[in-house]
Design an enzyme around this catalytic site. Structure first.
Site, PDB file in Angstrom:
ATOM      1  N   LEU A 140       0.944  -1.347   0.175  1.00  0.00           N
ATOM      2  CA  LEU A 140       0.158  -0.096   0.058  1.00  0.00           C
ATOM      3  C   LEU A 140       0.860   1.303   0.004  1.00  0.00           C
ATOM      4  O   LEU A 140       0.439   2.256   0.004  1.00  0.00           O
ATOM      5  CB  LEU A 140      -0.908  -0.006   1.342  1.00  0.00           C
ATOM      6  N   LYS A 143      15.156  -6.496   3.121  1.00  0.00           N
ATOM      7  CA  LYS A 143      15.686  -5.644   4.091  1.00  0.00           C
ATOM      8  C   LYS A 143      16.997  -5.800   4.498  1.00  0.00           C
ATOM      9  O   LYS A 143      17.739  -4.962   4.958  1.00  0.00           O
ATOM     10  CB  LYS A 143      14.586  -5.546   5.294  1.00  0.00           C
ATOM     11  N   GLY A 151      11.691 -10.770   9.629  1.00  0.00           N
ATOM     12  CA  GLY A 151      12.444  -9.355   9.469  1.00  0.00           C
ATOM     13  C   GLY A 151      12.410  -8.157  10.302  1.00  0.00           C
ATOM     14  O   GLY A 151      13.332  -7.486  10.298  1.00  0.00           O
ATOM     15  N   ARG A 184       9.344 -20.154  16.476  1.00  0.00           N
ATOM     16  CA  ARG A 184       9.112 -21.625  16.176  1.00  0.00           C
ATOM     17  C   ARG A 184      10.407 -21.907  15.907  1.00  0.00           C
ATOM     18  O   ARG A 184      10.783 -23.115  16.440  1.00  0.00           O
ATOM     19  CB  ARG A 184       8.302 -21.767  14.974  1.00  0.00           C
ATOM     20  N   GLY A 188      -1.296  -2.952  13.125  1.00  0.00           N
ATOM     21  CA  GLY A 188       0.155  -2.491  12.877  1.00  0.00           C
ATOM     22  C   GLY A 188      -0.171  -1.619  11.940  1.00  0.00           C
ATOM     23  O   GLY A 188       0.682  -0.843  11.283  1.00  0.00           O
TER      24      GLY A 188
HETATM   25  P1  ATR Z   1      11.523 -14.462   7.455  1.00  0.00           P
HETATM   26  O1  ATR Z   1      11.460 -15.516   8.220  1.00  0.00           O
HETATM   27  O2  ATR Z   1      12.041 -14.603   5.914  1.00  0.00           O
HETATM   28  O3  ATR Z   1      12.271 -13.086   7.949  1.00  0.00           O
HETATM   29  P2  ATR Z   1       9.234 -12.924   8.212  1.00  0.00           P
HETATM   30  O4  ATR Z   1       7.871 -12.880   7.476  1.00  0.00           O
HETATM   31  O5  ATR Z   1       9.986 -11.781   8.422  1.00  0.00           O
HETATM   32  O6  ATR Z   1      10.033 -13.961   7.196  1.00  0.00           O
HETATM   33  O7  ATR Z   1       8.928 -13.708   9.361  1.00  0.00           O
HETATM   34  C1  ATR Z   1       8.515 -14.689   9.634  1.00  0.00           C
HETATM   35  C2  ATR Z   1       7.917 -15.201  11.076  1.00  0.00           C
HETATM   36  O8  ATR Z   1       6.634 -15.795  11.149  1.00  0.00           O
HETATM   37  C3  ATR Z   1       9.251 -15.889  11.641  1.00  0.00           C
HETATM   38  O9  ATR Z   1       9.232 -15.505  13.093  1.00  0.00           O
HETATM   39  C4  ATR Z   1       8.423 -17.373  11.486  1.00  0.00           C
HETATM   40  O10 ATR Z   1       9.108 -18.350  12.268  1.00  0.00           O
HETATM   41  P3  ATR Z   1      10.250 -19.316  11.888  1.00  0.00           P
HETATM   42  O11 ATR Z   1      11.295 -18.547  11.970  1.00  0.00           O
HETATM   43  O12 ATR Z   1      10.090 -20.507  12.811  1.00  0.00           O
HETATM   44  O13 ATR Z   1       9.997 -19.713  10.377  1.00  0.00           O
HETATM   45  C5  ATR Z   1       7.033 -16.922  11.816  1.00  0.00           C
HETATM   46  N1  ATR Z   1       6.002 -18.195  11.114  1.00  0.00           N
HETATM   47  C6  ATR Z   1       5.564 -18.314   9.885  1.00  0.00           C
HETATM   48  N2  ATR Z   1       4.794 -19.566   9.837  1.00  0.00           N
HETATM   49  C7  ATR Z   1       4.568 -19.720  11.072  1.00  0.00           C
HETATM   50  C8  ATR Z   1       3.934 -20.917  11.802  1.00  0.00           C
HETATM   51  N3  ATR Z   1       3.191 -21.614  11.119  1.00  0.00           N
HETATM   52  N4  ATR Z   1       4.086 -21.215  13.149  1.00  0.00           N
HETATM   53  C9  ATR Z   1       4.936 -20.283  13.802  1.00  0.00           C
HETATM   54  N5  ATR Z   1       5.666 -19.276  13.262  1.00  0.00           N
HETATM   55  C10 ATR Z   1       5.637 -19.145  12.168  1.00  0.00           C
END
Ligand code: ATR
Length: 263
Positions: free
Chosen positions: A15, A65, A128, A150, A232
């Site tokens: 956006l 980023k 991120g 996680r 947010g």
């Molecule tokens: P990136 O991991 O590339 O930085 P992000 O969108 O900034 O992407 O971060 C995604 C966040 O959501 C992470 O903290 C991710 O956890 P993991 O590090 O374990 O991947 C969390 N996340 C995404 N899907 C999830 C799920 N099904 N259960 C728990 N945490 C999840």
């Protein structure tokens, strides 16, 4: 004409162009703000365009980023500490990377008059946006920051930068005043965080970095249980405002129209 850009992958749903082009229009600036989906291999050439003044400013979003950093000449202290850049500009022929997510979060929290000082905060996610939130919470003098992710190794990486945080297992619920969802869970309507917060009682503050949907299941159930909630949206608007201010040397207004644009 000035030329601004937000880059990411995916980028369709950003956006930022709506918001920036509105501010460009009401301030009568001769500029345009576009969005561009990129591959990581295209980052270097893009920064060359900034150096050659073909692009006047860039916003960076997921997943670049951090990846963009090697191509920049200099980082602001905020970008350096968080290893995260969302705003790029040219100053004295030097391509600078800055991070306005920190300010965005801080201003959003101050805008709703929540005082973080002395509070215990549980941050969910180590992706991120998390380093920016940790830095902002530390600046606002949180008493304690717990982090839960996680994939624990990613929380451990964050702790290497921010020694003050304490890692708790995914699913653990330490005593907190404020809880922040900085995971991507909730972006899709059928998704929810698989942790039951109904037992923590009422009177806490539940914050979700997600603003679309405007009320995730995480916020919905928190509200039902008598907690304060916030999404947010204001963080997004304030980070954009801070970028605009850097590029155009003027502070654009946040009015009803701006709030409506980000929906
Ligand atoms: P990136 O991991 O590339 O930085 P992000 O969108 O900034 O992407 O971060 C995604 C966040 O959501 C992470 O903290 C991710 O956890 P993991 O590090 O374990 O991947 C969390 N996340 C995404 N899907 C999830 C799920 N099904 N259960 C728990 N945490 C999840």
């Amino acid at each position: 004409m000035k030329n601004f850009l937000v880059i990411g992958n995916p980028i369709e749903h950003s956006l930022s162009p709506k918001l920036h082009n509105y501010w460009i229009k009401i301030n009568n600036l001769n500029a345009i703000y576009n969005k561009k989906k990129l591959e990581i291999s295209e980052l270097e050439i893009l920064i060359k365009d900034v150096r050659e003044r073909k692009i006047d400013g860039i916003n960076v979003t997921v997943p670049f980023k951090n990846n963009i950093i090697p191509f920049l000449d200099k980082l602001s202290s905020e970008a350096e500490k968080t290893q995260s850049v969302n705003t790029i500009y040219l100053k004295d022929d030097i391509v600078v990377g800055h991070n306005t997510d920190i300010e965005g979060f801080e201003l959003a929290i101050k805008n709703i008059k929540y005082d973080v000082t002395g509070k215990k905060v549980l941050l969910l996610g180590a992706g991120g946006v998390s380093p920016s939130i940790v830095l902002a919470l530390s600046k606002m003098r949180a008493n304690k920051i717990f982090i839960s992710n996680r994939t624990q190794s990613k929380a451990e990486n964050l702790k290497k930068i921010f020694k003050e945080i304490e890692i708790v297992e995914w699913g653990a619920i330490p005593n907190f005043d404020m809880i922040i969802n900085a995971t991507s869970l909730g972006l899709k309507d059928d998704e929810n965080i698989n942790i039951d917060y109904s037992k923590v009682g009422s009177g806490k503050f539940f914050y979700d970095v997600i603003y679309n949907p405007s009320e995730t299941k995480f916020l919905k159930s928190a509200k039902k249980n008598g907690n304060k909630t916030e999404n947010g949206k204001k963080m997004f608007i304030y980070q954009a405002q801070a970028s605009f201010k850097i590029w155009n040397s003027l502070e654009p207004i946040i009015d009803e129209k701006v709030m409506e644009l980000v929906n």
